[in-house]
Scaffold this active site. Structure first.
Site, PDB file in Angstrom:
ATOM      1  N   CYS A  13       2.281   3.175  19.782  1.00 46.11           N
ATOM      2  CA  CYS A  13       1.269   2.993  18.738  1.00 46.11           C
ATOM      3  C   CYS A  13      -0.152   2.915  19.284  1.00 46.11           C
ATOM      4  O   CYS A  13      -1.107   2.863  18.510  1.00 46.11           O
ATOM      5  CB  CYS A  13       1.598   1.755  17.902  1.00 46.11           C
ATOM      6  SG  CYS A  13       2.964   2.047  16.755  1.00 46.11           S
ATOM      7  N   SER A  44      -3.905   1.016  -0.949  1.00 44.46           N
ATOM      8  CA  SER A  44      -3.728  -0.393  -0.599  1.00 44.46           C
ATOM      9  C   SER A  44      -3.580  -0.614   0.903  1.00 44.46           C
ATOM     10  O   SER A  44      -3.404  -1.747   1.330  1.00 44.46           O
ATOM     11  CB  SER A  44      -2.488  -0.955  -1.305  1.00 44.46           C
ATOM     12  OG  SER A  44      -1.311  -0.369  -0.773  1.00 44.46           O
ATOM     13  N   ASP A  47       2.244  -0.392   4.154  1.00 40.19           N
ATOM     14  CA  ASP A  47       3.064   0.156   5.219  1.00 40.19           C
ATOM     15  C   ASP A  47       3.829   1.407   4.814  1.00 40.19           C
ATOM     16  O   ASP A  47       4.270   2.168   5.663  1.00 40.19           O
ATOM     17  CB  ASP A  47       4.053  -0.916   5.702  1.00 40.19           C
ATOM     18  CG  ASP A  47       3.334  -2.109   6.295  1.00 40.19           C
ATOM     19  OD1 ASP A  47       2.712  -1.946   7.353  1.00 40.19           O
ATOM     20  OD2 ASP A  47       3.366  -3.202   5.693  1.00 40.19           O
ATOM     21  N   ASP A 222       4.148  -5.094   8.828  1.00 45.32           N
ATOM     22  CA  ASP A 222       4.603  -5.090  10.220  1.00 45.32           C
ATOM     23  C   ASP A 222       3.391  -4.849  11.108  1.00 45.32           C
ATOM     24  O   ASP A 222       2.480  -4.098  10.765  1.00 45.32           O
ATOM     25  CB  ASP A 222       5.736  -4.093  10.472  1.00 45.32           C
ATOM     26  CG  ASP A 222       5.356  -2.641  10.301  1.00 45.32           C
ATOM     27  OD1 ASP A 222       4.404  -2.353   9.554  1.00 45.32           O
ATOM     28  OD2 ASP A 222       6.028  -1.784  10.892  1.00 45.32           O
TER      29      ASP A 222
END
Length: 342
Positions: A13, A44, A47, A222
């Protein structure tokens, strides 16, 4: 240059585009007419997307892929898959199907390709889902991930921005993956740190999500490439601020040492630039802790906003299930800044 070095140039990531750049581009994309059945889209900063199909069922849709952050192709496949699957859990959903997304150099050993896909497939099975196909292209560098579909009851969605004042924040994994992986690439990871980071990255968030369904969860995300503070900032709404107890943050062994040695990632600096104005650090917070909170995570933990009355029992059950979960802070009534780190 050896093939092994080409396989891992630095990924996970940390390879995400910076949040400032991403926000700038997304703000200019045509939206089209609003679909009333699209319950959650990218407006929004959540995720995953959620689309309602019946009164009691909505589809949760997400995808995630990135280059390797370590040399072992099997472990890379496991981590990339666990990372993609996590978005379904962060929305309160259940995994159903997954599709492979793969970029691979045609001249590279096909055994490496097989190990990547084996690792990913095993994690999909562990999640209770079905690997239903995928798409691959020839590329100069390896990249792998999943497009995942899950389901959720529309009345039980975990949006990331519905937290309330007095909610308690519980985090389910340790921080420091980006720092440790970066140190490992230059041969300076402290003893045992990379093993702990791998164990964290390969652990699905499935069990944590299943346990959470027994409690009143108001919001969840997350923690991945934008770091703990970046993803926490996406949980802040107009009614709340957050107070973080830094001493309670679970930390991978050796990660603070990596920060103290300035084995930092460019992604962490992008995260700091994006959110720093919204954060106030206590004067007692060391630089290494600041870096840890900006550190990009790969396959990171779930950050829950749970009602105060449930917090102790929820934390206890998570820990009894083998997770290093901890109460790390709380939401408060709105203050001058969005986030206070003590």
């Amino acid at each position: 240059m050896t093939e092994e070095i080409v396989f891992c140039k630095g990924g996970g990531c940390t390879a995400k585009l910076g949040p400032d750049l991403l926000s700038h581009v997304l703000g200019k994309i045509p939206r089209g007419e609003k679909d009333p059945d699209l319950l959650i889209g990218y407006d929004s900063r959540d995720d995953a997307a959620v689309y309602q199909i019946t009164e009691d069922t909505a589809i949760v849709q997400t995808l995630d892929f990135f280059p390797p952050m370590l040399e072992d192709p099997y472990l890379f496949g496991q981590i990339a898959a666990a990372n993609a699957l996590s978005d379904i859990y962060a929305m309160g959903g259940t995994v159903k199907t997954a599709l492979n997304i793969l970029c691979f150099p045609e001249k590279m050993d096909l055994n490496i390709l097989g190990k990547i896909m084996q690792g990913g497939a095993e994690k999909v099975i562990e999640a209770g889902g079905t690997l239903a196909g995928g798409h691959s292209i020839a590329d100069a560098d390896v990249k792998y991930g999943l497009s995942v579909m899950g389901i959720v009851n529309p009345k039980q969605i975990y949006a990331n921005d519905k937290g309330r004042p007095s909610d308690v924040l519980i985090f389910t994994k340790k921080l420091g993956v980006g720092l440790v992986c970066n140190a490992n690439r230059v041969g300076q990871a402290p003893k045992g740190a990379m093993e702990e980071a791998i164990a964290s990255m390969t652990m699905l968030n499935k069990k944590a999500a299943e346990i959470s369904h027994r409690y009143e969860i108001h919001a969840c995300t997350d923690v991945t490439g934008f770091g703990f503070l970046g993803h926490l900032s996406e949980m802040i709404n107009s009614s709340i601020s957050a107070e973080i107890d830094s001493i309670s943050i679970p930390v991978i062994k050796g990660a603070m040492h990596c920060a103290e040695e300035f084995l930092l990632t460019a992604a962490a600096q992008r995260n700091r630039n994006h959110v720093a104005e919204r954060v106030t650090f206590s004067k007692y917070i060391p630089f290494a802790m600041e870096e840890l909170l900006f550190d990009p995570q790969t396959s990171g933990g779930l950050l829950f906003a749970v009602q105060k009355e449930d917090a102790a029992a929820f934390e206890k059950e998570l820990r009894e299930a083998g997770m290093p979960a901890a109460i790390v802070g709380r939401f408060t009534e709105k203050k001058e800044k969005d986030i206070y780190v003590n």
